[in-house]
Design an enzyme around this catalytic site. Sequence first.
Site, PDB file in Angstrom:
ATOM      1  N   ASN A  15      46.298  34.203  50.053  1.00 43.33           N
ATOM      2  CA  ASN A  15      45.765  33.804  48.774  1.00 43.33           C
ATOM      3  C   ASN A  15      45.873  35.332  47.660  1.00 43.33           C
ATOM      4  OD1 ASN A  15      44.750  32.969  46.325  1.00 43.33           O
ATOM      5  ND2 ASN A  15      42.580  33.064  46.901  1.00 43.33           N
ATOM      6  N   TRP A  16      47.150  34.922  46.902  1.00 43.86           N
ATOM      7  CA  TRP A  16      47.452  36.228  46.001  1.00 43.86           C
ATOM      8  C   TRP A  16      46.801  36.255  44.908  1.00 43.86           C
ATOM      9  CZ3 TRP A  16      53.686  36.622  45.770  1.00 43.86           C
ATOM     10  CH2 TRP A  16      54.382  36.704  47.062  1.00 43.86           C
ATOM     11  N   HIS A  69      37.880  26.909  45.352  1.00 43.16           N
ATOM     12  CA  HIS A  69      37.558  28.387  45.516  1.00 43.16           C
ATOM     13  C   HIS A  69      36.641  28.796  44.499  1.00 43.16           C
ATOM     14  CE1 HIS A  69      38.184  32.630  45.589  1.00 43.16           C
ATOM     15  NE2 HIS A  69      38.926  32.494  46.565  1.00 43.16           N
ATOM     16  N   GLU A 113      33.699  30.356  52.784  1.00 39.88           N
ATOM     17  CA  GLU A 113      34.060  31.485  52.045  1.00 39.88           C
ATOM     18  C   GLU A 113      32.653  31.823  51.436  1.00 39.88           C
ATOM     19  OE1 GLU A 113      38.194  32.663  50.963  1.00 39.88           O
ATOM     20  OE2 GLU A 113      37.384  31.854  49.395  1.00 39.88           O
ATOM     21  N   GLY A 151      36.076  39.568  47.912  1.00 38.08           N
ATOM     22  CA  GLY A 151      36.596  40.583  46.800  1.00 38.08           C
ATOM     23  C   GLY A 151      36.018  41.822  46.766  1.00 38.08           C
ATOM     24  N   GLY A 172      42.403  37.403  51.054  1.00 36.05           N
ATOM     25  CA  GLY A 172      42.987  37.614  49.347  1.00 36.05           C
ATOM     26  C   GLY A 172      43.607  39.026  49.424  1.00 36.05           C
TER      27      GLY A 172
HETATM   28  P1  PGA Z   1      39.096  38.644  49.738  1.00 34.57           P
HETATM   29  O1  PGA Z   1      39.396  37.244  48.777  1.00 34.57           O
HETATM   30  O2  PGA Z   1      39.797  38.826  50.963  1.00 34.57           O
HETATM   31  O3  PGA Z   1      39.959  39.593  48.588  1.00 34.57           O
HETATM   32  O4  PGA Z   1      37.778  38.984  49.562  1.00 34.57           O
HETATM   33  C1  PGA Z   1      39.192  36.198  49.480  1.00 34.57           C
HETATM   34  C2  PGA Z   1      39.112  34.817  48.910  1.00 34.57           C
HETATM   35  O5  PGA Z   1      38.481  34.877  47.816  1.00 34.57           O
HETATM   36  O6  PGA Z   1      39.873  33.902  49.116  1.00 34.57           O
END
Ligand code: PGA
Length: 249
Positions: free
Chosen positions: A8-9, A94, A164, A170, A232
């Site tokens: 997921n960019w 998301h 998630e 993040g 991510g």
């Molecule tokens: P992350 O994001 O790997 O940067 O924590 C995951 C996501 O939100 O899909």
Amino acid sequence: MNKLVIANWKMNPQSQKDAERIFSATSKIAKTSPKINILVCLPFPYLHMGKKFKIKNLSLGAQDVSASLEGAHTGEVSIGMLKDLKVSSVIIGHSEKRASGDTNILVNKKVLNALKAKISPVLCVGESTRDASGEYLSFIKNQIHECLGSVTKSQMKDVVIAYEPIWAIGEKAERVATPEEFTEIRIFIKKTLSLMYDMKTANGVLVIYGGSVHPDNASSFVSAGADGLLVGRDSLSAKNFNTIVKSLI
Ligand code: PGA
């Protein structure tokens, strides 16, 4: 079954040139990992790149879709447009989209539109906090019930559910989920699905983990029963993404 790794960019990178560089690195990773299915979810302006590549285990995804099918919806992208770009899957619900207004009702409309267009929805669910009394379980159950409203048993084979937890996503993540925490939710999701549909249908749905997946923890979620991962930040680094994918082989 082959594991699924989703890149997921998000809203990265900022130029077509960089997008081509990362896409080409991702396709090399796919070519050298034929036993892993890689789904690369690109920002809309880069989706056209997917047409140029034909690698069996690499497919193209979007990060969102409109809940409307066409018409006066400034700034939105329809499922028909994604279909035309040969997109095979779309992330829906998301937490970053939910934070900017996506409700379970909207998410449900998007899921139904995607399934009708034969595009596989990657439905994201997850709580914002883990309370000691277990409220987060009813929160997730409600998300699943509402977001999958009117989805038929036969459509469920095309649905992927990504757990998630918001607190693990993040740069501002409080911490990463533990494999045990994932296992608990995986079992809970399967149980919820088996009560909504039946055991066979529930068993056929892929349940993956996302939130601060890095090279040092990726395989622990798969050992804990994840059918795959949603990555991510580390999907933008060829080195880290390659290590994550290879650690699942
Ligand atoms: P992350 O994001 O790997 O940067 O924590 C995951 C996501 O939100 O899909």
